[in-house]
Design a protein around this motif. Structure first.
Motif, PDB file in Angstrom:
ATOM      1  N   ALA A   1       0.851  -1.185   0.000  1.00 20.08           N
ATOM      2  CA  ALA A   1       0.000   0.000   0.000  1.00 20.08           C
ATOM      3  C   ALA A   1       0.893   1.243   0.000  1.00 20.08           C
TER       4      ALA A   1
ATOM      5  N   ASP B   1       0.757   3.779   1.846  1.00 15.97           N
ATOM      6  CA  ASP B   1       1.057   4.211   3.209  1.00 15.97           C
ATOM      7  C   ASP B   1       1.596   3.064   4.071  1.00 15.97           C
ATOM      8  N   ILE B   2       2.239   2.103   3.433  1.00 14.93           N
ATOM      9  CA  ILE B   2       2.807   0.938   4.116  1.00 14.93           C
ATOM     10  C   ILE B   2       3.680   1.355   5.300  1.00 14.93           C
TER      11      ILE B   2
ATOM     12  N   ASN C   1      -7.409 -10.562   7.533  1.00 16.25           N
ATOM     13  CA  ASN C   1      -6.466  -9.495   7.178  1.00 16.25           C
ATOM     14  C   ASN C   1      -5.104  -9.620   7.848  1.00 16.25           C
TER      15      ASN C   1
ATOM     16  N   ARG D   1      -4.764  -4.945   3.413  1.00 16.87           N
ATOM     17  CA  ARG D   1      -5.880  -4.021   3.217  1.00 16.87           C
ATOM     18  C   ARG D   1      -6.044  -3.827   1.721  1.00 16.87           C
TER      19      ARG D   1
ATOM     20  N   ALA E   1      -0.472  -3.597   4.063  1.00  8.85           N
ATOM     21  CA  ALA E   1      -0.585  -2.279   4.697  1.00  8.85           C
ATOM     22  C   ALA E   1       0.426  -2.118   5.823  1.00  8.85           C
ATOM     23  N   GLU E   2       0.772  -3.252   6.454  1.00  9.37           N
ATOM     24  CA  GLU E   2       1.751  -3.218   7.542  1.00  9.37           C
ATOM     25  C   GLU E   2       2.472  -4.550   7.567  1.00  9.37           C
TER      26      GLU E   2
END
Length: 118
Positions: free
Chosen positions: A35, A37-38, A79, A105, A110-111
């Protein structure tokens, strides 16, 4: 929580494809699964955003030679997935077992938290 050991083909394709690319040090391909904004936390360092994480992926471990083997995986929920990798190589200590804790996500990572396996 549903903690079961999974074969790698039971993991979401995003996780499988990211790990396949990062294992062969293909930061460009690995970054395509992230993503914008990882957030990646590797031991005590935090990297934010796709550009910063791309640099981390390109440089992480590049001074060492090592092999990577998946030794465990489990689904926490739809997730959240944890993959345990065993690294063996020329880095200090020579062997490490690391948990890669993925948060997905929208089909992207995302993380990612990378920590020593408990």
């Amino acid at each position: 929580m549903n903690h079961t050991d999974l074969r790698s083909d039971a993991l979401p394709s995003t996780v499988r494809d990211f790990l396949a690319a990062s294992t062969v040090h293909d930061a460009d391909t690995a970054s395509s699964f992230l993503a914008e904004d990882i957030v990646v936390v590797d031991q005590a360092e935090t990297f934010r955003g796709r550009d910063e994480v791309h640099t981390f992926l390109r440089e992480a471990g590049s001074e060492f030679e090592y092999t990577t083997e998946q030794i465990g995986a489990h689904r926490v929920d739809d997730n959240h997935w944890v993959v345990t990798l065993r690294l063996e190589g020329t880095f200090p200590g020579g062997v490490a077992e690391l948990d890669y804790r993925f948060t997905l996500r929208g089909g992207l990572v995302a993380e990612l938290v990378i920590a020593n396996h408990a």
